[in-house]
Design an enzyme around this catalytic site. Sequence first.
Site, PDB file in Angstrom:
ATOM      1  N   LYS A 290       0.886  -1.091  -0.019  1.00  0.00           N
ATOM      2  CA  LYS A 290      -0.063   0.024   0.181  1.00  0.00           C
ATOM      3  C   LYS A 290       0.960   1.317   0.107  1.00  0.00           C
ATOM      4  CE  LYS A 290      -4.474   0.487   0.238  1.00  0.00           C
ATOM      5  NZ  LYS A 290      -5.665  -0.685  -0.072  1.00  0.00           N
TER       6      LYS A 290
HETATM    7  N1  GLU Z   1      -7.237  -0.534  -3.438  1.00  0.00           N
HETATM    8  C1  GLU Z   1      -8.114  -1.667  -3.455  1.00  0.00           C
HETATM    9  C2  GLU Z   1      -7.989  -2.373  -2.296  1.00  0.00           C
HETATM   10  O1  GLU Z   1      -7.996  -2.050  -1.185  1.00  0.00           O
HETATM   11  C3  GLU Z   1      -7.674  -2.479  -4.514  1.00  0.00           C
HETATM   12  C4  GLU Z   1      -6.176  -2.684  -4.752  1.00  0.00           C
HETATM   13  C5  GLU Z   1      -5.635  -3.368  -5.920  1.00  0.00           C
HETATM   14  O2  GLU Z   1      -6.339  -3.341  -7.033  1.00  0.00           O
HETATM   15  O3  GLU Z   1      -4.433  -3.594  -6.299  1.00  0.00           O
HETATM   16  O4  GLU Z   1      -8.265  -3.675  -2.364  1.00  0.00           O
END
Ligand code: GLU
Length: 427
Positions: free
Chosen positions: A117
């Site tokens: 993240k």
């Molecule tokens: N931000 C989204 C999540 O928390 C998608 C992450 C992604 O597709 O890599 O799952």
Amino acid sequence: MDAVTYKEPAPILDKENPFESMMERFDVAAELLELERGVYEYLKTPVKQVTVSIPIQMDNGEIEVFEGYRIIHNDALGPSKGGIRYAPDLTVDEIKALAAWMTWKCAIANIPFGGAKGGVKCDPTRLTPVELEKITRRFTANMLDVFGPDKDIPAPDMNTNEQIMAWIMDTYSMHVRRTENAVVTGKPLIIGGSLGRREATGRGVMVATLAAMARKGISPKQSKCAVQGFGNVGSVSAKLLSDQGIRVIAVSDVSGGYYNKDGIDLAKAMDWGQKHRTLEGSGIGDSITNEDVLELEVDVLVPAAKEDQITAKNAGKIKAKIIVEGANGPTTAKADPILDANGVLVVPDILANSGGVTVSYFEWVQDRQGYFWTLDRVNRRLERMMHDAFNNVFHTAEKYNVSMRLGAYVLAIDKVAKTLKVRGIYA
Ligand code: GLU
């Protein structure tokens, strides 16, 4: 082999902290699995944490310096995957928790990715489009060694969107001197995005909700639902749930909650939200507070706003029979036992909102093949994978006689730990 006895679990402060909330569940699951101490230590620590400074010349000519982060929690299963969020109150602990949740989420979804993240500490509502683009490009340039289609693949998250993904893709491509569309997912269709990606998280929430209702013997046609948050996840979840015959009697956004006992007109709400960026003035229902939305007499509650919404303070007042977590971390660890004691079936975030990353995986596969699927194929494969993930978590929870949340952690941690064992430790 040494099984850990967790005499001193991760410290839990009074203030809700997403990383501590994550660790509290992690500790219980680790104990159930009798995880070795070394593996426990390995899985609790992110493999990489990068902080960069982002100096930007603002539209008024002055230089401002922002801070950007990328935390890779684990990459044992494959390249790390996870969103980028822009927020003024972003903390490293929040990103650490969210990165770990991505590891568990990808493991449960059964896709070959690790978890990461990132984000930039900034207030996007106070930035012009030019400033936003500059921040995104400089952030990407500073993360060139981290990102990569075989290494670490960003995606949208809170306050980031397809346009921001396009800038990341373009900046990365300029530096590597070729168009590399598999470096991000959640891109616009025209540069290699996938059909169905924008709706994927909401569609997954809908599939998980129907699966949970079937387990509880609740018929969608006779049921009521409330949705907290009306961003991409909340609005699409609400619309798809109502398409299934579920009466969505309340929705909310930062302007507050809106209640209509006959059901919110979701097409109207979405239309208004798109034009005005708020539900205020939409006339879709009576005004109530965001807290009221959580405590309504409904069958299903979908928290799809942000972290720490259901806490030890309000968990006892929740009347929903099922909670399907569209957001990441909407329920604190201290709320879990209260909900369990009241018989609320909680479909945890790392399962419920995994539709987004699942279709991100489809997007990455399509980019690398240079062959794009129909919407019908994307949706059918997503539904199948969500069902499999739901059933695997449900059966793990039954096997260990624990909540679905703990079942999800056990399933995920077991898979990553086994992968680690097979790969061994490189020295
Ligand atoms: N931000 C989204 C999540 O928390 C998608 C992450 C992604 O597709 O890599 O799952």
